[in-house]
Enzyme design. Structure first.
Site, short mmCIF file in Angstrom:
data_model
loop_
_atom_site.label_atom_id
_atom_site.label_comp_id
_atom_site.label_asym_id
_atom_site.label_seq_id
_atom_site.Cartn_x
_atom_site.Cartn_y
_atom_site.Cartn_z
CE LYS A 119 2.29 -2.75 -8.99
NZ LYS A 119 1.61 -1.65 -8.27
CB CYS A 150 6.23 1.39 -4.66
SG CYS A 150 7.80 2.11 -4.19
CG ASP A 151 1.05 -2.88 -4.74
OD1 ASP A 151 0.63 -2.53 -5.86
OD2 ASP A 151 0.30 -3.33 -3.84
CB SER A 152 0.38 1.37 -1.01
OG SER A 152 1.61 2.05 -1.09
N GLY A 212 5.16 -2.02 0.00
CA GLY A 212 6.31 -2.82 -0.37
C GLY A 212 7.21 -2.01 -1.28
#
Length: 203
Positions: free
Chosen positions: A52, A71-73, A108
């Site tokens: 991203k 960001c990624d969750s 992340g």
């Protein structure tokens, strides 16, 4: 002041940054998250954040010298990475597994300095303890629609807050962006956290 570009459409991430004194420019990455299915949760969250960040950093309409944040969750439950549920039935099934148990919310973070090309990345992990919901509570929560739009099918800052009995680690990470970790990444790239603060209008 250094400009921050948030490569995410998450309202919760945006509000968390605003509450911390930062007014980022939002540019959604458009990354296909399904391309990395099958990876362990922490690795998946970090690699998606990196993708991203890279996608947004390639745009030619960025503010000059901006820092780009991806960001990624995902929720790590029994070693499986749980993102947003596909539908209401999956959300119900998730909560039937989660209730009365604990999972690890992994987010992340990838930060790129567009002036230098340098990148800093890391994953924050926070343990979340879930209440032992009754079937009717699960049904009502899923019917609200909220679990369908968030990683792990829960929030801690919305309707789902009453169903989280405790958190071990950074609260902000569960909302979607770890402010202490982001501060460390900003410093790793040679910047000061306070450079990102949006000037307040004088009274």
């Amino acid at each position: 002041m250094t400009a921050l570009v948030l490569g995410s459409a998450s309202p919760a991430r945006l509000q968390t940054l605003r509450n911390a004194g930062i007014e980022p420019t939002v540019m959604v990455s458009g990354v296909d998250e399904s391309q990395l299915e099958g990876l362990p949760p922490a690795e998946l969250a970090l690699q998606l954040a990196e993708l991203k960040c890279a996608a947004v950093a390639e745009r030619d309409d960025l503010p000059e010298g901006a820092l780009v944040l991806g960001c990624d969750s995902v929720l790590d439950l029994d070693g499986a990475a749980l993102g947003k549920p596909e539908d209401a039935a999956e959300a119900v099934h998730r909560w039937e597994r989660m209730r009365g148990r604990s999972g690890v919310l992994r987010t992340g973070h990838c930060l790129r300095d567009t002036a230098t090309g340098r990148v800093a990345a890391a994953t924050a992990s926070t343990t979340v303890h879930f209440a032992d919901l009754a079937d009717d509570e699960i049904a009502a929560y899923v019917a609200s629609g909220e679990p369908l739009h968030v990683a792990g099918a829960f929030t801690v800052d919305g309707l789902g807050g009453a169903f989280v009995t405790g958190i071990d680690g950074d609260h902000h990470n569960v909302v979607g962006v770890s402010l202490p970790l982001l501060r460390d990444l900003v410093a790793e790239l040679g910047h000061s956290w306070t450079e990102l603060w949006t000037p307040r209008p004088s009274r």
